[in-house]
Design an enzyme around this catalytic site. Structure first.
Site, PDB file in Angstrom:
ATOM      1  N   CYS A   1     -50.902  87.010  25.008  1.00 21.65           N
ATOM      2  CA  CYS A   1     -51.377  88.381  25.323  1.00 21.65           C
ATOM      3  C   CYS A   1     -52.021  88.658  26.463  1.00 21.65           C
ATOM      4  CB  CYS A   1     -51.780  88.919  24.054  1.00 21.65           C
ATOM      5  SG  CYS A   1     -53.643  88.401  23.593  1.00 21.65           S
TER       6      CYS A   1
ATOM      7  N   ASP B   1     -52.337  97.083  22.712  1.00 23.60           N
ATOM      8  CA  ASP B   1     -53.505  96.383  22.794  1.00 23.60           C
ATOM      9  C   ASP B   1     -54.477  97.117  21.770  1.00 23.60           C
ATOM     10  OD1 ASP B   1     -55.602  94.480  22.982  1.00 23.60           O
ATOM     11  OD2 ASP B   1     -55.592  94.617  25.329  1.00 23.60           O
TER      12      ASP B   1
ATOM     13  N   ARG C   1     -54.506  90.143  19.768  1.00 24.26           N
ATOM     14  CA  ARG C   1     -52.942  90.231  19.306  1.00 24.26           C
ATOM     15  C   ARG C   1     -52.449  88.610  19.108  1.00 24.26           C
ATOM     16  NH1 ARG C   1     -50.489  93.905  23.495  1.00 24.26           N
ATOM     17  NH2 ARG C   1     -52.213  93.014  24.765  1.00 24.26           N
TER      18      ARG C   1
END
Length: 148
Positions: A9, A117, A15
Site C-alpha cells: 500500500c 486508504d 491496509r
C-alpha cells in the site's frame, strides 16, 4: 507455485499490514510467506492505532509490525504482489518493471475493486476498509488453497 506474497500500500501502516495479517490467518499451515511494504512507507512505524483497534475488534492479534519501504529485492522475491489501488500497481511497475506479471489488486476478484486508504480518518473508514480487505483476502485465499 506461490510461496511468497507481498502486500503493498502507501505507508505500510494500515491496509497492507491488515491484509498481510488476514492472509496469514487464512492460509495458516500452507507454508506461504506473507509480508508487506509501502511505496512511501513510514519506515519503522508500527501498525496504525486505528487499524490495530479494528483488527482487535474482530478478534485478531497481529504480530509485531514495522513499516518498510518497497524495494526491488522484496518485489523480485515475491511470487505474488497485491496492491490496494490501481495507482499502486502502476507505481510498482514504474519502479520495478520486471515484476509486472505478478502484480494484482487485492480486490481483483471483486471486479478490480480498489480499497480506500483510511489513514487519518475515523473508525468508520477503518471498518469499511477492513470489510473490503477481509472479503478480498477470502477470495484470494480460496483460489490459493485450490492451487496447493
Amino acid at each position: 507455485m506461490i510461496n511468497r506474497i507481498l502486500v503493498v500500500c502507501t505507508g505500510n501502516i494500515c491496509r497492507s499490514p491488515t491484509a498481510a495479517h488476514l492472509l496469514r490467518e487464512a492460509l495458516l499451515g500452507c507454508d506461504i510467506a506473507i509480508g508487506s511494504a509501502g511505496l512511501g512507507a513510514l519506515i519503522g512505524q508500527p501498525i496504525d492505532g486505528a487499524a490495530l483497534a479494528t483488527l482487535e475488534c474482530h478478534g485478531h492479534r497481529p504480530q509485531l509490525h514495522r513499516a518498510r519501504q518497497l524495494t526491488a529485492e522484496l518485489a523480485q522475491e515475491a511470487d505474488l504482489i497485491l496492491t490496494m489501488e490501481q495507482g499502486q500497481v502502476q507505481g510498482v511497475i514504474q519502479r520495478i518493471p520486471e515484476v509486472r506479471g505478478k502484480i494484482f489488486l487485492l480486490g481483483k476478484w471483486q471486479g478490480e475493486l480498489e480499497i480506500p486508504d483510511p489513514y487519518r480518518q475515523g473508525p468508520e473508514a477503518f471498518e469499511h476498509s477492513y470489510g473490503l480487505i477481509e472479503r478480498a483476502v477470502a477470495s484470494w485465499a480460496g483460489r490459493l488453497l485450490l492451487r496447493r
